[in-house]
Design a protein around this motif. Structure first.
Motif, PDB file in Angstrom:
ATOM      1  N   GLY A 269       1.076  31.593  31.706  1.00 23.41           N
ATOM      2  CA  GLY A 269       0.447  30.600  30.841  1.00 23.41           C
ATOM      3  C   GLY A 269      -0.624  29.774  31.523  1.00 23.41           C
ATOM      4  N   ILE A 270      -0.571  29.707  32.864  1.00 21.10           N
ATOM      5  CA  ILE A 270      -1.536  28.838  33.556  1.00 21.10           C
ATOM      6  C   ILE A 270      -2.554  29.602  34.396  1.00 21.10           C
ATOM      7  N   VAL A 271      -2.258  30.840  34.813  1.00 19.13           N
ATOM      8  CA  VAL A 271      -3.250  31.599  35.571  1.00 19.13           C
ATOM      9  C   VAL A 271      -4.400  31.991  34.638  1.00 19.13           C
ATOM     10  N   ARG A 272      -5.610  31.734  35.036  1.00 24.36           N
ATOM     11  CA  ARG A 272      -6.810  32.017  34.242  1.00 24.36           C
ATOM     12  C   ARG A 272      -6.701  31.417  32.832  1.00 24.36           C
ATOM     13  N   ARG A 273      -5.977  30.311  32.742  1.00 22.60           N
ATOM     14  CA  ARG A 273      -5.777  29.570  31.488  1.00 22.60           C
ATOM     15  C   ARG A 273      -5.073  30.395  30.412  1.00 22.60           C
ATOM     16  N   GLY A 274      -4.286  31.352  30.851  1.00 20.31           N
ATOM     17  CA  GLY A 274      -3.443  32.064  29.894  1.00 20.31           C
ATOM     18  C   GLY A 274      -3.654  33.561  29.903  1.00 20.31           C
ATOM     19  N   MET A 275      -2.704  34.294  30.508  1.00 19.64           N
ATOM     20  CA  MET A 275      -2.754  35.754  30.522  1.00 19.64           C
ATOM     21  C   MET A 275      -1.721  36.312  29.546  1.00 19.64           C
ATOM     22  N   ASN A 276      -1.868  37.603  29.233  1.00 20.75           N
ATOM     23  CA  ASN A 276      -0.868  38.282  28.413  1.00 20.75           C
ATOM     24  C   ASN A 276       0.467  38.312  29.163  1.00 20.75           C
ATOM     25  N   PHE A 277       1.532  38.268  28.404  1.00 22.34           N
ATOM     26  CA  PHE A 277       2.869  38.099  28.962  1.00 22.34           C
ATOM     27  C   PHE A 277       3.829  39.022  28.206  1.00 22.34           C
ATOM     28  N   VAL A 278       4.639  39.774  28.942  1.00 20.08           N
ATOM     29  CA  VAL A 278       5.634  40.664  28.348  1.00 20.08           C
ATOM     30  C   VAL A 278       7.002  40.319  28.926  1.00 20.08           C
ATOM     31  N   GLN A 279       7.986  40.177  28.065  1.00 19.64           N
ATOM     32  CA  GLN A 279       9.348  39.882  28.499  1.00 19.64           C
ATOM     33  C   GLN A 279      10.189  41.160  28.489  1.00 19.64           C
ATOM     34  N   VAL A 280      10.827  41.460  29.614  1.00 18.92           N
ATOM     35  CA  VAL A 280      11.803  42.552  29.691  1.00 18.92           C
ATOM     36  C   VAL A 280      13.108  41.929  30.198  1.00 18.92           C
ATOM     37  N   PRO A 281      13.844  41.262  29.303  1.00 21.05           N
ATOM     38  CA  PRO A 281      15.036  40.525  29.721  1.00 21.05           C
ATOM     39  C   PRO A 281      16.197  41.456  30.052  1.00 21.05           C
ATOM     40  N   THR A 282      16.862  41.205  31.168  1.00 20.95           N
ATOM     41  CA  THR A 282      17.942  42.081  31.618  1.00 20.95           C
ATOM     42  C   THR A 282      19.312  41.413  31.557  1.00 20.95           C
ATOM     43  N   SER A 283      19.379  40.155  31.115  1.00 20.70           N
ATOM     44  CA  SER A 283      20.667  39.498  30.925  1.00 20.70           C
ATOM     45  C   SER A 283      20.865  39.227  29.444  1.00 20.70           C
ATOM     46  N   LEU A 284      22.107  39.089  29.019  1.00 19.79           N
ATOM     47  CA  LEU A 284      22.370  38.794  27.613  1.00 19.79           C
ATOM     48  C   LEU A 284      21.763  37.454  27.226  1.00 19.79           C
ATOM     49  N   LEU A 285      21.895  36.464  28.100  1.00 19.86           N
ATOM     50  CA  LEU A 285      21.348  35.142  27.810  1.00 19.86           C
ATOM     51  C   LEU A 285      19.844  35.222  27.550  1.00 19.86           C
ATOM     52  N   ALA A 286      19.147  35.963  28.390  1.00 21.45           N
ATOM     53  CA  ALA A 286      17.696  36.073  28.217  1.00 21.45           C
ATOM     54  C   ALA A 286      17.351  36.863  26.960  1.00 21.45           C
TER      55      ALA A 286
ATOM     56  N   THR B 259      25.067  46.648  33.598  1.00 18.52           N
ATOM     57  CA  THR B 259      25.099  46.344  35.039  1.00 18.52           C
ATOM     58  C   THR B 259      25.417  44.873  35.312  1.00 18.52           C
ATOM     59  N   LEU B 260      25.553  44.055  34.245  1.00 17.94           N
ATOM     60  CA  LEU B 260      25.789  42.630  34.442  1.00 17.94           C
ATOM     61  C   LEU B 260      27.217  42.369  34.902  1.00 17.94           C
ATOM     62  N   PRO B 261      27.417  41.462  35.857  1.00 19.37           N
ATOM     63  CA  PRO B 261      28.773  40.991  36.135  1.00 19.37           C
ATOM     64  C   PRO B 261      29.354  40.334  34.881  1.00 19.37           C
ATOM     65  N   LEU B 262      30.682  40.424  34.723  1.00 17.64           N
ATOM     66  CA  LEU B 262      31.325  39.884  33.541  1.00 17.64           C
ATOM     67  C   LEU B 262      31.008  38.406  33.359  1.00 17.64           C
ATOM     68  N   ARG B 263      30.960  37.643  34.451  1.00 15.61           N
ATOM     69  CA  ARG B 263      30.673  36.216  34.341  1.00 15.61           C
ATOM     70  C   ARG B 263      29.304  35.975  33.708  1.00 15.61           C
ATOM     71  N   GLU B 264      28.307  36.779  34.088  1.00 18.43           N
ATOM     72  CA  GLU B 264      26.959  36.603  33.536  1.00 18.43           C
ATOM     73  C   GLU B 264      26.917  37.003  32.071  1.00 18.43           C
ATOM     74  N   PHE B 265      27.655  38.054  31.700  1.00 14.89           N
ATOM     75  CA  PHE B 265      27.676  38.451  30.294  1.00 14.89           C
ATOM     76  C   PHE B 265      28.324  37.346  29.457  1.00 14.89           C
ATOM     77  N   ARG B 266      29.434  36.812  29.959  1.00 10.41           N
ATOM     78  CA  ARG B 266      30.077  35.709  29.244  1.00 10.41           C
ATOM     79  C   ARG B 266      29.122  34.529  29.063  1.00 10.41           C
ATOM     80  N   ALA B 267      28.398  34.211  30.131  1.00  7.86           N
ATOM     81  CA  ALA B 267      27.473  33.076  30.065  1.00  7.86           C
ATOM     82  C   ALA B 267      26.423  33.296  28.982  1.00  7.86           C
ATOM     83  N   GLY B 268      25.928  34.508  28.864  1.00  6.62           N
ATOM     84  CA  GLY B 268      24.970  34.814  27.804  1.00  6.62           C
ATOM     85  C   GLY B 268      25.588  34.750  26.426  1.00  6.62           C
ATOM     86  N   TYR B 269      26.857  35.124  26.346  1.00  7.84           N
ATOM     87  CA  TYR B 269      27.538  35.106  25.057  1.00  7.84           C
ATOM     88  C   TYR B 269      27.613  33.695  24.481  1.00  7.84           C
ATOM     89  N   ALA B 270      27.622  32.685  25.344  1.00  6.14           N
ATOM     90  CA  ALA B 270      27.635  31.306  24.844  1.00  6.14           C
ATOM     91  C   ALA B 270      26.449  31.060  23.927  1.00  6.14           C
TER      92      ALA B 270
END
Length: 370
Positions: A119-136, A175-186
């Motif tokens: 968002g700040i480099v060159r006043r805004g570049m294209n951005f793609v999200q590839v989230p690998t956690s449930l929370l994300a 591949t997520l640890p159970l604790r991280e999956f639970r955290a995303g489930y919240a």
């Protein structure tokens, strides 16, 4: 299993969330379809890189778009000025231009940090999200809120910067640890508690299938993304209804700050889980909702293995006055007035403004003791 598409309707800035297995390995073609001439940099962390970087790099290279790769340490403490400086410097060093793309491959920390840099480099570049956690996948990758933490509070520095595409690869969650999956489930449960009580009931009945994978997991993620997309389309910059998405976060962020963002003690989704339980308990204390609603929320959090009270956090916490000070640093405080997301019942959350400080401090003292 087929890929589910959810659209975030923002006019000429609308974008798609693709949900399903195998999307990381198809990332190159999917990104090229939407940004055909963009060169890319991938920002990731050491843990995610070991599990998912190679197939994404291969997919981009296969379409003639060999990416620059920026790898950071894992953990909440990476959401810092020093990491932001590293990412910005390496994007510029790779000679990427404004029309090129920065890809966030990782959980919420990487997504928030990378989106801020884009968002700040060159006043805004294209951005793609590839989230690998449930929370994300269900929360932080959708809606364009980006940022880093301050020692004085969480996510206090950042910008709104919408992605061009979100690839939620449900296979990555294996591949997520159970604790991280639970955290995303919240965060998944949160959408039911805001204004979709039928979804919360469905989760009470189907959470084990969501955890084990398959169609129920894709359905839960898609429902969560639809809920968030609807709110973002109505209120992109959080001037009204979007604040409802902060259910549990005012208390949760204060607890994260109180533990110095130590992931061994408390990760974000766990803070949200405790925060949602506190929000329902506080609502009952103010005679806004039945104590039975708070008990039902707590029972579900316990069933899935999430913490639901302050005493579930290992180690000592600051006293109630110090916790209150963390709350007053939160972004959801406006001109000193305390704003909380409270509830009149399951799925009946609302924005409560001018909550008396004395009530909050008294409640914190009670909860901290018990």
């Amino acid at each position: 299993m087929s890929v589910v598409t959810v659209e975030v309707g923002l006019g000429d800035r609308a974008y798609e969330i693709l949900i399903g297995p195998g999307l990381i390995a198809r990332g190159g073609e999917l990104i090229q379809q939407r940004l055909p001439k963009a060169r890319c940099a991938i920002v990731t962390d050491e843990n995610v890189a070991a599990a998912h970087l190679e197939p994404l790099v291969e997919s981009l290279t296969a379409v003639g778009n060999a990416p620059a790769v920026i790898t950071l340490p894992a953990g909440e403490k990476t959401k810092s000025f020093s990491s932001l400086e590293t990412v910005v410097d390496q994007i510029i060093a790779a000679r990427l231009e404004r029309g090129d793309a920065v890809i966030a491959l990782g959980g919420g920390v990487i997504g928030d940090l990378t989106g801020f840099a884009a968002g700040i480099v060159r006043r805004g570049m294209n951005f793609v999200q590839v989230p690998t956690s449930l929370l994300a996948q269900v929360d932080s990758s959708v809606g364009g809120k980006t940022g880093i933490n301050s020692p004085r509070g969480k996510n206090l520095i950042g910008v709104f910067h919408q992605p061009k595409l979100v690839l939620a690869d449900t296979g990555a969650l294996d591949t997520l640890p159970l604790r991280e999956f639970r955290a995303g489930y919240a965060e998944v449960a949160k959408y039911g508690l805001i204004d979709r009580p039928d979804f919360f009931t469905w989760l009470e009945q189907n959470w084990q299938e969501v955890f084990s994978g398959g169609a129920a997991r894709i359905e839960a993620i898609a429902q969560s993304c639809r809920a968030k997309a609807d709110v973002v389309a109505r209120d992109e910059f959080e001037t009204g209804d979007r604040a409802l998405l902060n259910l549990g976060h005012t208390f949760g962020h204060a607890l994260e700050a109180a533990t110095a963002y130590d992931g061994a003690r408390l990760v974000h989704g766990e803070g949200v889980a405790i925060g949602m339980a506190l929000a329902h308990r506080f609502s009952a204390r103010l005679n806004l909702a039945s104590p039975d609603d708070a008990a039902r929320v707590e029972a579900h959090l316990r069933a899935v293995g999430l913490p639901w009270r302050m005493s579930d956090i290992p180690g000592d916490l600051p006293d109630a006055d110090a916790l209150f000070n963390y709350i007053t640093q939160d972004k959801k405080v406006s001109r000193g007035a305390l704003t909380f997301i409270l509830t009149r019942g399951l799925g009946q959350s609302f924005i409560a403004k001018d909550v008396p400080a004395s009530e909050v401090i008294s409640f914190l003292k009670e909860q901290r003791q018990g």
